[in-house]
Design a protein around this motif. Structure first.
Motif, PDB file in Angstrom:
ATOM      1  N   ARG A 169       0.831  -1.359  -0.008  1.00  0.00           N
ATOM      2  CA  ARG A 169      -0.039   0.008   0.027  1.00  0.00           C
ATOM      3  C   ARG A 169       1.032   1.320   0.068  1.00  0.00           C
ATOM      4  O   ARG A 169       1.835   1.318   0.710  1.00  0.00           O
ATOM      5  CB  ARG A 169      -0.758  -0.166   1.203  1.00  0.00           C
ATOM      6  N   ILE A 170       0.479   2.255  -0.545  1.00  0.00           N
ATOM      7  CA  ILE A 170       1.177   3.499  -0.703  1.00  0.00           C
ATOM      8  C   ILE A 170       0.140   4.716  -0.690  1.00  0.00           C
ATOM      9  O   ILE A 170      -0.787   4.855  -1.406  1.00  0.00           O
ATOM     10  CB  ILE A 170       1.880   3.780  -1.887  1.00  0.00           C
ATOM     11  N   ALA A 171       0.351   5.422   0.574  1.00  0.00           N
ATOM     12  CA  ALA A 171      -0.518   6.446   0.697  1.00  0.00           C
ATOM     13  C   ALA A 171       0.001   7.756   0.528  1.00  0.00           C
ATOM     14  O   ALA A 171       1.294   8.019   0.903  1.00  0.00           O
ATOM     15  CB  ALA A 171      -1.010   6.403   2.043  1.00  0.00           C
ATOM     16  N   LEU A 172      -0.613   8.705   0.070  1.00  0.00           N
ATOM     17  CA  LEU A 172       0.070   9.847  -0.667  1.00  0.00           C
ATOM     18  C   LEU A 172      -0.803  11.172  -0.024  1.00  0.00           C
ATOM     19  O   LEU A 172      -1.909  11.118  -0.503  1.00  0.00           O
ATOM     20  CB  LEU A 172       0.159  10.021  -2.035  1.00  0.00           C
ATOM     21  N   THR A 173      -0.185  12.455   0.100  1.00  0.00           N
ATOM     22  CA  THR A 173      -0.777  13.465   0.118  1.00  0.00           C
ATOM     23  C   THR A 173       0.253  14.716   0.015  1.00  0.00           C
ATOM     24  O   THR A 173       1.629  14.422   0.219  1.00  0.00           O
ATOM     25  CB  THR A 173      -1.423  13.771   1.544  1.00  0.00           C
ATOM     26  N   ALA A 174      -0.440  15.975  -0.423  1.00  0.00           N
ATOM     27  CA  ALA A 174       0.667  17.211  -0.241  1.00  0.00           C
ATOM     28  C   ALA A 174       0.198  18.039   0.728  1.00  0.00           C
ATOM     29  O   ALA A 174       0.781  19.066   0.788  1.00  0.00           O
ATOM     30  CB  ALA A 174       0.223  17.820  -1.768  1.00  0.00           C
ATOM     31  N   THR A 175      -0.742  17.627   1.701  1.00  0.00           N
ATOM     32  CA  THR A 175      -1.050  18.747   2.700  1.00  0.00           C
ATOM     33  C   THR A 175      -1.320  17.974   4.042  1.00  0.00           C
ATOM     34  O   THR A 175      -2.245  17.442   4.255  1.00  0.00           O
ATOM     35  CB  THR A 175      -2.496  19.269   2.244  1.00  0.00           C
ATOM     36  N   ALA A 176      -0.236  17.935   4.819  1.00  0.00           N
ATOM     37  CA  ALA A 176      -0.342  17.152   6.112  1.00  0.00           C
ATOM     38  C   ALA A 176       0.778  17.950   7.036  1.00  0.00           C
ATOM     39  O   ALA A 176       1.808  17.687   6.768  1.00  0.00           O
ATOM     40  CB  ALA A 176      -0.064  15.810   5.975  1.00  0.00           C
ATOM     41  N   ASP A 177       0.301  18.564   8.188  1.00  0.00           N
ATOM     42  CA  ASP A 177       1.184  18.977   9.116  1.00  0.00           C
ATOM     43  C   ASP A 177       1.675  17.483   9.979  1.00  0.00           C
ATOM     44  O   ASP A 177       1.117  16.640   9.857  1.00  0.00           O
ATOM     45  CB  ASP A 177       0.537  20.296   9.989  1.00  0.00           C
ATOM     46  N   PRO A 178       2.763  17.803  10.864  1.00  0.00           N
ATOM     47  CA  PRO A 178       3.143  16.708  11.711  1.00  0.00           C
ATOM     48  C   PRO A 178       2.272  16.027  12.121  1.00  0.00           C
ATOM     49  O   PRO A 178       1.907  14.646  12.182  1.00  0.00           O
ATOM     50  CB  PRO A 178       4.136  17.390  12.423  1.00  0.00           C
ATOM     51  N   PRO A 179       1.131  16.431  12.922  1.00  0.00           N
ATOM     52  CA  PRO A 179      -0.116  15.991  13.669  1.00  0.00           C
ATOM     53  C   PRO A 179      -0.786  14.917  12.674  1.00  0.00           C
ATOM     54  O   PRO A 179      -1.349  13.956  12.720  1.00  0.00           O
ATOM     55  CB  PRO A 179      -0.889  16.905  14.460  1.00  0.00           C
ATOM     56  N   THR A 180      -0.929  15.586  11.714  1.00  0.00           N
ATOM     57  CA  THR A 180      -1.898  15.120  10.488  1.00  0.00           C
ATOM     58  C   THR A 180      -1.268  13.906   9.657  1.00  0.00           C
ATOM     59  O   THR A 180      -1.626  12.724   9.616  1.00  0.00           O
ATOM     60  CB  THR A 180      -2.566  16.092   9.305  1.00  0.00           C
TER      61      THR A 180
END
Length: 617
Positions: A169-180
């Protein structure tokens, strides 16, 4: 394995080499391992699962939250010769059945599906009978209950690991601060996955914040430098979206509205035009944008303050995905802060959620009022220290770096402002307070007897615009608070006392005159430049290539950018290849596109060259 990945990148996608962490991610996932990828918009996230899906046996299943994004990515992959399909509600039953048969027969490289469909018993049964290469979970921040794009179905995607533990599995995002980031790993059971965190920096985007002073006029001034270019203008309300879009049309812009109150057909048509036509400006609420894959958006303008730095970062990230210069322009004022705080406090959310949203808003207000390099402040909110130009060095491509703000000792002005708030009862807004300070003989001032206050007229030496800036910055500094239950009136905070007693100095940013603010919004001296600067002699060929691209896109009913990006056309116009072998050296031209369009491109080059020679003769 690395050789096979590089060969796929070159032959299928037309790129000479991987960028940044891409090669390591591709190698890791192709080998069958899980990954959590944090990479900025435009950084090439899609390649991180598309290449492994092609290399591994079976079909890559891509979980994507938006229909428009699925369709765009599938169309782009088909142009490259990749066997890609999507399953969503737009397909008729016969087409959906065909796609399912192709999946079962092993005839697909990639299949895009919404989380809602993936979780149905029918689709899960289909996967049980298919060979799956990998699961890619795009826009993974949708799993966060505190995020701005929360999708409940994303929480149930842990089922993938539980049901098919051997499939990577590969999860990807461009928007995530450390808690997220931590929440994504926990919610998707990816705690053991290797985490790849690229820089969140978008060096090609210039960040500019202006103080609101007739926002419509300021937007018009900003857009004059972007006529004929594609862009997005964000507004807080549907009414403002409609009004702004109509005003831009009157000014000669090809502008369209987009918000949740419009009919589904109107929204779909306006989005289609934005994606497939050149130079369209979409005016929208935040209902528009997530997953927009258009690479040549040259600007994102906010006519109102967003709700958080994460939202602001994601929205501005829709500009300049092609890596060429783009602008993020934000027009904000104290009224925006008051309205957003009222929306938070009056919402039905729990107190914990309200506290979090207030903190996020305060962080964004701090970003707007900072006199530091904006890129440093923005990246710090994602736990990153900006170091592209050396640790502690400014970026050279934001308004604060290009034209550093002047400061002034506003201690006395702050004392007058705070005293006026206190003596008038801590229940009035900025406009009324400024009238008192400037000694304005208005009906409302007289009605409340505020013309008899000791602060009446003590601020006549400063104009109204300067006073509004003082109050706005005092709120941002935590020296004043907004009474959301009292219709947005201002009140003192515990920190106000030190200023009133003369124990604390207050340094504020000078408000720019209107003319200088217009000049500043246009910017100057950006360090970001196109990868290839075209000469006057090369420009006609670039225009001819764009015309060819538009014709090809219309024939196939696809967005122009899935044929060629502007950067690819710029490379062709600069190199002016005379053979297919030479054309293949241009970035973005893989084997499939060379075969499909190569001869037409060479013909266009030859025609433009002959026309140029004739003019010279």
């Amino acid at each position: 394995m690395q050789d096979a990945a590089l060969e796929t990148l070159q032959q299928v996608f037309g790129h000479a080499a991987f960028r940044g962490e891409q090669a390591a991610i591709v190698d890791h996932v192709t080998a069958g391992n899980d990954a959590l990828v944090l990479m900025p918009t435009g950084g090439g996230k899609s390649l991180c699962y598309q290449v492994p899906a092609i290399l591994r046996e079976g079909c890559g299943i891509v979980v994507s939250p938006l229909i428009a994004l699925m369709q765009d990515q599938v169309e782009a992959l088909r142009q490259l010769g990749v066997r890609a399909e999507f399953l969503n509600s737009t397909l008729d039953s016969d087409t959906a059945a065909r796609v399912e048969r192709e999946l079962l027969a092993g005839e697909l490289d990639l299949l895009y599906v919404a989380p809602e469909r993936l979780l149905t018993p029918r689709f899960l049964s289909l996967l049980d009978r298919s060979k799956v290469a990998l699961f890619a979970i795009d826009e993974a921040h949708c799993v966060s209950q505190w995020g701005h794009d929360f999708r409940r179905e994303y929480r149930e995607l842990t089922l993938l690991h539980e049901r098919w533990p051997g499939i990577p599995r590969i999860a990807l995002t461009a928007t995530a601060d450390p808690p997220t980031q931590r929440e994504i790993a926990e919610r998707l059971q990816l705690e053991g996955a290797r985490r790849f965190v690229s820089s969140f920096d978008r060096p090609n985007i210039r960040y500019t914040v202006v103080q609101k002073d007739n926002g419509s006029r300021q937007l018009r001034d900003f857009l004059e430098a972007h006529r004929g270019e594609a862009g997005i203008v964000y507004c807080l309300s549907r009414k403002k979206v409609e009004k702004t879009a109509a005003a831009l049309v009157e000014l000669g812009f090809d502008a369209l509205p987009y918000h949740a109150g419009l009919g589904a057909e109107t929204r779909a048509e306006n989005q289609r035009r934005f994606l497939r036509e050149e130079g369209v400006v979409i005016v929208a609420t935040i209902a528009f944008g997530m997953g927009i894959d258009k690479p040549d958006v040259r600007f994102v303008a906010h006519l109102d303050l967003p709700k958080s730095i994460e939202g602001y970062y994601q929205e501005t990230g829709r500009a300049g995905r092609d890596g060429e210069p783009a602008e993020a322009w934000l027009c904000q004022g104290l009224g925006d802060v008051v309205l957003l705080r009222q929306m938070i406090d009056n919402s039905e959310a729990g107190e914990e959620r309200k506290r979090l949203e207030r903190r996020k808003l305060d962080a964004l207000v701090g970003y707007c009022e900072t006199m530091r390099c904006r890129r440093q402040v923005l990246l710090a909110s994602f736990g990153e220290e900006y170091s592209a130009r050396g640790a502690g060095q400014p970026c050279g491509n934001c308004d604060n770096c290009l034209t550093p703000a002047e400061t002034w000792d506003a201690t006395v002005a702050a004392q007058k402002a705070l005293s006026c708030v206190y003596r008038s009862g801590q229940r009035f807004g900025v406009t009324h307070l400024v009238d008192i300070l400037r000694g304005a003989d208005t009906e409302r001032v007289v009605q409340f007897g505020h013309d008899r206050l000791s602060t009446f007229g003590v601020g006549a030496d400063l104009d109204a615009r300067t006073w509004r800036g003082v109050f706005r910055q005092l709120v941002a500094a935590g020296l004043l608070d907004v009474d959301t239950e009292g219709y947005g009136g201002l009140r003192l905070t515990d920190d106000s006392r030190a200023v009133l007693r003369g124990e604390r100095t207050v340094m504020l940013r000078k408000e720019l005159p209107r003319r200088k603010q217009r000049e500043r919004s246009r910017g100057a001296g950006s360090t970001a430049a196109p990868a290839i600067e075209l000469s006057a002699a090369e420009q006609p060929l670039f225009d001819a290539l764009r015309d060819l691209r538009t014709r090809l896109a219309r024939e196939q009913n696809v967005p122009p950018y899935v044929i060629f990006h502007d950067a690819t056309l710029r490379g062709i116009a600069h190199l002016q290849p005379t053979s297919l072998d030479e054309l293949a050296q241009v970035g973005g031209i893989g084997g499939s596109k060379l075969e499909r369009y190569g001869e037409q491109v060479l013909e266009t080059i030859a025609t433009a060259s002959a026309q140029s020679a004739g003019m010279d003769a």
